[in-house]
Design an enzyme around this catalytic site. Structure first.
Site: not given
Ligand SMILES: NC(=O)c1ccc[n+]([C@@H]2O[C@H](COP(=O)([O-])OP(=O)(O)OC[C@H]3O[C@@H](n4cnc5c(N)ncnc54)[C@H](O)[C@@H]3O)[C@@H](O)[C@H]2O)c1
Length: 467
Positions: A263, A286, A310-311, A318, A373, A377, A408
């Site tokens: 992370d 990172d 990570a995302g 836009l 986004y 994806k 989350t």
């Molecule tokens: N929560 C949802 O409903 C949902 C739905 C569809 C997709 N997603 C995808 O699931 C994944 C996780 O989502 P989440 O809800 O747990 O998000 P979150 O924001 O709770 O956690 C994301 C984690 O990624 C880390 N991160 C961000 N940028 C980073 C970087 N540059 N380097 C290293 N780490 C980095 C953050 O610090 C965090 O710990 C993401 O890719 C998100 O797009 C989530």
């Protein structure tokens, strides 16, 4: 973030009030409490049916038997012959269905099915029995993928199964039951057992109305053991400090993997706590830093499983989106994955390595304010499709999991109305939990998914977005 309606309607008073008001009560989903077991269906009945020309009975009968299921058959149905023959050949006992008997799962081999006459056999199998399907039960259909069928009538029937699956999901979701369709490619029969262990058990509680295609596995990719399928494997998970990533790290560790969570340096404290809880190791990095791949190879190396989780979102229409938001989302969610993988292909990824990327149903449906986004994806879905052949040549695989609405911090930050709509517009009438994504990723990362390569699996409770 908790789902207050779900919590409330699970109480006796809540159930009563919801009933009086006519508010739909989300079903309580049963999720796995422990890792993959040798006989996960012990003491459970599975009604097995087949189209009269079904080809998959040998694989199904032996897989269900090894899972400990009591295999029940109906003597009235036209597809009895292939099931009986498979059971006799393998010396596996079958139980005859008693009148009005229900089951944990209804499994139907629809391969070899042609036209409307074939589809009638599916109706005859499911229609009289559907009301007896257990709460949190499973309907699983298996077919040959349309492109592998020999006739127009078989192609049509195979495609018809998709519409059937999607419609049935919307009927049975109320009781927490799911339906999925497995499309078995030529030479992929040996991989059915692994897929069944995921799709017929509590590991797939939030996977609903999906089509999972199985293809011939890479050499040596089939599993040796169903228990602790990741024992001896080294895995990395990006974005592991919290949310979905933390749950993925925990679930991979549960199945025996040594996990290194990655992370951002700013999250080092949270990452340390998460990783010490699961017995893993943390690495503050990172993912967008230019040397991220080299550092992973140098500081960990010998990777068997790579999970790109990570995302971030930076939502704006836009016309108002600043360039740095565009660049940031593109780089974290997609650019970093491409760069890290290129580097790991040179050095760091073991032969037979499995990569899982996290996409999103937002990349399938699109959302206003999420051009950045959505592009990343959807890009992931194309990326795994295109890389599948290259990965298979090295004995490995690359796949994606597309979460729906998951509870989350990311979704807790959404405004109330879109959050409530996002949760409820799904056949299972609720958001998923991080562990639902973690279970799907763990399946994709393991030999249970030996036949799965280049695919994207939605884990969304049949969310209506983009479906
Ligand atoms: N929560 C949802 O409903 C949902 C739905 C569809 C997709 N997603 C995808 O699931 C994944 C996780 O989502 P989440 O809800 O747990 O998000 P979150 O924001 O709770 O956690 C994301 C984690 O990624 C880390 N991160 C961000 N940028 C980073 C970087 N540059 N380097 C290293 N780490 C980095 C953050 O610090 C965090 O710990 C993401 O890719 C998100 O797009 C989530």
């Amino acid at each position: 973030m908790s789902d207050r309606l779900l919590d409330f309607t699970q109480t006796a008073m809540g159930k009563q009030i919801a009933g009086l008001l006519g508010v739909p009560t989300p079903p309580k989903l049963r999720r796995a409490k422990s890792g993959y077991a040798q006989q996960p269906l012990e003491g459970k009945k599975v009604l097995l049916g087949s189209a009269s020309a079904g080809e998959l009975s040998p694989a199904l009968v032996s897989a269900l038997h090894e899972m400990g299921a009591t295999i029940v058959v109906s003597t009235e149905l036209p597809g009895l012959a292939p099931v009986k023959k498979a059971a006799t050949d393998a010396k596996i006992p079958l139980k005859t269905e008693a009148t009005g008997e229900g089951a944990h799962a209804y499994v139907f081999d629809a391969s070899g099915m042609e036209g409307t006459a074939g589809l009638r056999q599916l109706y005859d199998f499911l229609q009289p029995r559907l009301s007896k399907l257990a709460a949190n039960g499973r309907v699983l259909l298996l077919s040959r993928a349309a492109q592998d069928t020999a006739s127009v009538a078989a192609y049509t029937a195979s495609m018809a199964l998709r519409g059937f699956t999607k419609s049935l999901g919307k009927e049975i979701g109320k009781k927490g039951a799911t339906v999925n369709l497995v499309e078995v490619g030529a030479g992929a029969e040996g991989t059915i057992a692994g897929a069944l262990r995921f799709l017929l058990t509590e590991h797939s509680a939030y996977v609903d109305a999906q089509f999972l295609a199985l293809s011939k596995p890479a050499k040596g990719a089939l599993l040796n053991s169903f228990v602790l399928p990741l024992a001896g494997k080294t895995a990395i998970v990006t974005g592991a400090a919290r949310g979905i990533g933390a749950s993925i790290a925990e679930t991979l560790a549960r199945e025996g993997a040594s996990v290194v969570g990655i992370d951002r340096p700013a999250e080092e404290g949270a990452l340390g706590l998460t990783m010490s809880r699961i017995g893993g190791r943390g690495l503050a990095l990172d993912v967008t830093s230019p040397d991220a791949g080299d550092r992973l190879a140098r500081e960990i190396g010998g990777l068997d499983i790579v999970v790109h989780n990570a995302g971030v979102t930076r939502d704006k229409m836009l016309r108002n989106m600043p360039q740095h938001w565009w660049d940031q989302v593109l780089d974290i969610n997609l650019g970093s994955i491409l760069r890290i993988n290129e580097s790991l292909f040179q050095n760091g990824l073991n032969k037979g390595g499995r990569i899982v990327c996290i996409s999103s149903i937002g990349g399938i449906s699109g959302n206003a304010g999420q051009t950045n986004y959505g592009a990343t994806k959807a890009g992931i879905i194309g990326y795994v499709e295109k890389l599948a052949e290259q990965m298979a040549k090295n004995g490995g695989a690359i796949n994606a999991v597309a979460p729906g609405f998951i509870e989350t911090q990311m979704t807790a930050a959404m405004p109330l109305m879109p959050r409530e709509v996002g949760r409820r517009l799904a056949s299972l009438n609720q958001g998923g939990l991080p562990v639902d994504i973690a279970e799907a990723v763990t399946f994709m990362a393991s030999p249970l998914a030996a036949g799965v390569n280049g695919r994207t699996l939605r884990v969304c409770g049949q969310n209506f977005m983009g479906a």
